[in-house]
Design a protein around this motif. Structure first.
Motif, PDB file in Angstrom:
ATOM      1  N   HIS A 100       0.808  -1.216   0.000  1.00 40.21           N
ATOM      2  CA  HIS A 100       0.000   0.000   0.000  1.00 40.21           C
ATOM      3  C   HIS A 100       0.845   1.273   0.000  1.00 40.21           C
ATOM      4  O   HIS A 100       0.351   2.345  -0.320  1.00 40.21           O
ATOM      5  N   PHE A 101       2.117   1.180   0.364  1.00 41.59           N
ATOM      6  CA  PHE A 101       2.960   2.363   0.456  1.00 41.59           C
ATOM      7  C   PHE A 101       3.605   2.726  -0.871  1.00 41.59           C
ATOM      8  O   PHE A 101       4.203   3.780  -1.003  1.00 41.59           O
ATOM      9  N   LYS A 102       3.490   1.847  -1.869  1.00 45.12           N
ATOM     10  CA  LYS A 102       4.089   2.120  -3.174  1.00 45.12           C
ATOM     11  C   LYS A 102       3.203   3.010  -4.045  1.00 45.12           C
ATOM     12  O   LYS A 102       3.679   3.874  -4.757  1.00 45.12           O
ATOM     13  N   GLU A 103       1.909   2.801  -3.968  1.00 47.52           N
ATOM     14  CA  GLU A 103       0.954   3.533  -4.813  1.00 47.52           C
ATOM     15  C   GLU A 103       0.094   4.455  -3.952  1.00 47.52           C
ATOM     16  O   GLU A 103      -0.569   3.991  -3.023  1.00 47.52           O
ATOM     17  N   PRO A 104       0.084   5.780  -4.253  1.00 51.67           N
ATOM     18  CA  PRO A 104      -0.704   6.721  -3.424  1.00 51.67           C
ATOM     19  C   PRO A 104      -2.197   6.415  -3.385  1.00 51.67           C
ATOM     20  O   PRO A 104      -2.835   6.606  -2.353  1.00 51.67           O
ATOM     21  N   SER A 105      -2.774   5.929  -4.489  1.00 47.34           N
ATOM     22  CA  SER A 105      -4.210   5.644  -4.504  1.00 47.34           C
ATOM     23  C   SER A 105      -4.543   4.473  -3.575  1.00 47.34           C
ATOM     24  O   SER A 105      -5.569   4.484  -2.897  1.00 47.34           O
ATOM     25  N   GLN A 106      -3.663   3.473  -3.522  1.00 46.51           N
ATOM     26  CA  GLN A 106      -3.876   2.351  -2.611  1.00 46.51           C
ATOM     27  C   GLN A 106      -3.770   2.813  -1.161  1.00 46.51           C
ATOM     28  O   GLN A 106      -4.496   2.344  -0.289  1.00 46.51           O
ATOM     29  N   ARG A 107      -2.859   3.736  -0.921  1.00 49.93           N
ATOM     30  CA  ARG A 107      -2.671   4.270   0.426  1.00 49.93           C
ATOM     31  C   ARG A 107      -3.921   5.022   0.887  1.00 49.93           C
ATOM     32  O   ARG A 107      -4.342   4.908   2.039  1.00 49.93           O
ATOM     33  N   GLU A 108      -4.512   5.794  -0.036  1.00 46.62           N
ATOM     34  CA  GLU A 108      -5.751   6.519   0.274  1.00 46.62           C
ATOM     35  C   GLU A 108      -6.881   5.550   0.601  1.00 46.62           C
ATOM     36  O   GLU A 108      -7.643   5.779   1.544  1.00 46.62           O
TER      37      GLU A 108
END
Length: 136
Positions: A100-108
């Motif tokens: 989740h920390f690689k892609e900003p949308s996944q983090r959101e």
């Protein structure tokens, strides 16, 4: 050395932007990884705590003041202070991973999911200490 930071353990952040905020450990990495060769943990915490509510407040105001602003972060063990408290959230463990920390949308998406879980937990009235700002 005993493992202090188990999933569900509540800790306090000592350094950085979220210093003084309470977090719950989601995943611990005692040996570190290739990118982060130090012991660290994936944590979810509360950036903005819910505000005080009283009996005279209306439903809309009560709902607005009960909001929680969460954050997810990878934190070095030396920047965490363990507490005696633990938070039992099975769904929290599955909500955040290292990917989740690689892609900003996944983090959101992960943060929105955690927000929902924290607000549900706050509404039930369990773990009151976790949802109060640290006084110092």
């Amino acid at each position: 050395m005993p493992k202090v930071y188990k999933p569900g353990k509540v800790a306090i952040v000592l350094q950085g932007r979220q210093a003084g905020k309470k977090v719950v450990v989601i995943k611990q990495l005692d040996e570190g990884t290739k990118e982060r060769p130090y012991p660290h943990a994936i944590v979810a915490g509360i950036e903005r705590y819910p505000r005080k509510v009283t009996r005279t407040m209306g439903a809309k105001k009560l709902q607005r003041r009960s909001r929680v602003k969460p954050f997810i972060k990878v934190i070095n063990y030396s920047h965490l202070f363990p507490t005696r408290y633990a938070l039992e959230l099975e769904s929290l463990k599955n909500s955040v991973s290292a990917d989740h920390f690689k892609e900003p949308s996944q983090r959101e998406d992960a943060r929105k999911n955690i927000k929902k879980l924290f607000e549900e937990r706050y509404q039930t009235g369990k773990n009151k200490w976790f949802f109060q700002a640290l006084r110092f």
